[in-house]
Design an enzyme around this catalytic site. Structure first.
Site, mmCIF file in Angstrom:
data_model
loop_
_atom_site.group_PDB
_atom_site.id
_atom_site.type_symbol
_atom_site.label_atom_id
_atom_site.label_comp_id
_atom_site.label_asym_id
_atom_site.label_seq_id
_atom_site.Cartn_x
_atom_site.Cartn_y
_atom_site.Cartn_z
ATOM 1 N N THR A 39 2.896 23.243 -32.932
ATOM 2 C CA THR A 39 1.644 24.078 -32.591
ATOM 3 C C THR A 39 1.045 24.067 -33.991
ATOM 4 O OG1 THR A 39 3.590 24.657 -31.925
ATOM 5 C CG2 THR A 39 2.646 26.715 -32.773
ATOM 6 N N TYR A 53 -0.460 28.217 -25.897
ATOM 7 C CA TYR A 53 -1.244 28.197 -26.286
ATOM 8 C C TYR A 53 -0.941 26.858 -25.940
ATOM 9 C CZ TYR A 53 2.618 27.674 -29.835
ATOM 10 O OH TYR A 53 3.610 27.463 -30.220
ATOM 11 N N THR A 119 7.676 22.272 -34.224
ATOM 12 C CA THR A 119 8.973 23.801 -33.858
ATOM 13 C C THR A 119 10.204 23.199 -33.035
ATOM 14 O OG1 THR A 119 8.113 24.963 -33.071
ATOM 15 C CG2 THR A 119 7.704 25.075 -35.391
ATOM 16 N N ASP A 120 9.611 22.693 -32.325
ATOM 17 C CA ASP A 120 11.046 22.199 -30.677
ATOM 18 C C ASP A 120 12.558 20.836 -30.839
ATOM 19 O OD1 ASP A 120 9.747 24.407 -29.221
ATOM 20 O OD2 ASP A 120 9.507 22.946 -27.640
ATOM 21 N N LYS A 192 16.193 25.497 -34.971
ATOM 22 C CA LYS A 192 15.224 26.691 -34.888
ATOM 23 C C LYS A 192 15.862 27.889 -34.071
ATOM 24 C CE LYS A 192 11.284 27.027 -32.250
ATOM 25 N NZ LYS A 192 10.304 26.601 -30.914
ATOM 26 N N GLU A 312 42.437 23.845 -30.345
ATOM 27 C CA GLU A 312 41.381 23.381 -29.095
ATOM 28 C C GLU A 312 42.080 22.169 -27.988
ATOM 29 O OE1 GLU A 312 40.461 26.609 -27.612
ATOM 30 O OE2 GLU A 312 40.171 28.169 -29.499
#
Length: 355
Positions: A39, A53, A119-120, A192, A312
């Site tokens: 980006t 975009y 950023t992903d 993120k 767990e």
């Protein structure tokens, strides 16, 4: 040839100014910006397009030219390593980038390195470099949530901050850093957390510091092993093993694990809560482990996921590994890097505690 006193004075002043500019340039730190797309190199159809975009359109030389303030911070050079949206990053891209960062870090005329990134998957690349590049020089990964064409675009300030940090002596030895939205994060912790706000990146234990008007303010430092203290070295890694992620959810079938685990050297199970595994999925994971696949329990909790061993699930009995506080995508990166060496489950667990 006769020169008037006024002209001689002007020429002398110009020479002094040029010498001063040259001296300043020679004393500034040398920072290399490695661009990979994303980006921060994107463009929208109009200034109102902040979320729609095309990524990876603007080359690094234009990013630098559009930010003349950088010349006061460092002597900056740019290099286009990749030009892709980060969701398309491959293991081979990680290796290409990591080896280039390592090579630059060895150069005496390079003081810091900035990586521009989508950023992903920015958090994954930052952690990969954090684990594998042996240097104490600042390495800063940076992106933006809005393209440069948008109103209130964040990329220019993020990049300016990244160069500031990469050029700073006080950033040395802190591993790979991420500068976003005026904050300094460690590449290990940052993730993120939201996709449409400029404050998208968060660390579960908080940022390392802040950047205000070009000055770094530090509040904590990383304590896990990284960079110079890492037993993993990008210069020695030629390929990364396949590690897959299986996602836990209500009514999840065992087939979701069986299908995704084929050909993998390890599988990260992104479980609910404390890395919980549905009862119908446990036998499928046990079968994978019996076949030599490492099983790593992580948590899908957005921030603050913390998986306790033998809670767990009986991890000792099943010979499974827990991801500690790493989210599934970070656990995958660490597992890939660690399994470039022949490690037992116990040794792999030791790696997850230490890194």
């Amino acid at each position: 040839m006769y020169l008037s006193p006024r002209f001689r004075a002007f020429a002398a002043g110009a020479a002094l100014l040029a010498a001063s500019v040259l001296a300043q340039a020679q004393t500034l730190p040398n920072v290399v910006i490695l661009a990979t797309g994303g980006t921060i190199a994107g463009a929208g159809a109009s200034a109102a397009n902040s979320a729609t975009y095309a990524a990876a359109k603007v080359p690094v030389d234009k990013l630098i030219a559009g930010l003349p303030e950088l010349s006061k911070v460092a002597s900056v050079k740019g290099e286009q390593v990749l030009q892709i949206a980060s969701e398309s990053f491959t293991n081979e891209d990680l290796l290409t980038l990591g080896k280039r960062v390592s090579a630059l870090a060895k150069q005496g005329d390079v003081d810091g390195i900035v990586v521009t990134h989508g950023t992903d998957t920015l958090e994954e690349t930052a952690y990969f470099l954090h684990l594998t590049v042996h240097t104490d020089k600042p390495i800063v990964v940076v992106g933006s949530m809005r393209p440069g064409t948008a109103l209130s675009a964040d990329g220019a300030l993020n990049l300016y901050d990244a160069v500031n940090v990469a050029a700073s002596q006080d950033a040395k030895g802190k591993g790979v850093l991420v500068t976003m939205n005026d904050e300094i994060h460690t590449g290990r912790d940052v993730a993120k957390a939201i996709n449409i706000k400029t404050e998208a990146f968060k660390s579960q234990w908080g940022p390392l510091g802040m950047i205000v008007e070009g000055r770094n303010y530090w509040f904590r430092a990383p304590v896990k092993r990284h960079t110079m203290q890492s037993e993993f070295d990008i210069d020695q890694i030629t390929a990364l093993p396949q590690v897959d992620i299986a996602y836990g959810y209500g009514n999840v079938p065992a087939s979701s694990v069986e299908a995704i685990g084929k050909g993998a050297k390890a599988i990260v199970h992104a479980g609910t809560g404390n890395g919980s595994v549905a009862n119908r999925v446990v036998p499928a994971l046990q079968k994978l482990r019996e076949g030599g696949v490492q099983v790593i329990r992580s948590s899908r909790v957005n921030t603050g996921g913390f998986v306790l061993r033998n809670a767990e699930q009986p991890d000792d009995k099943y010979d499974w590994v827990v991801a500690h506080d790493l989210n599934p995508q970070k656990a995958r990166i660490l597992a890939m890097v660690a399994l470039t060496k022949p490690l037992s489950a116990a040794e792999l667990q030791r790696v997850f505690w230490e890194y």
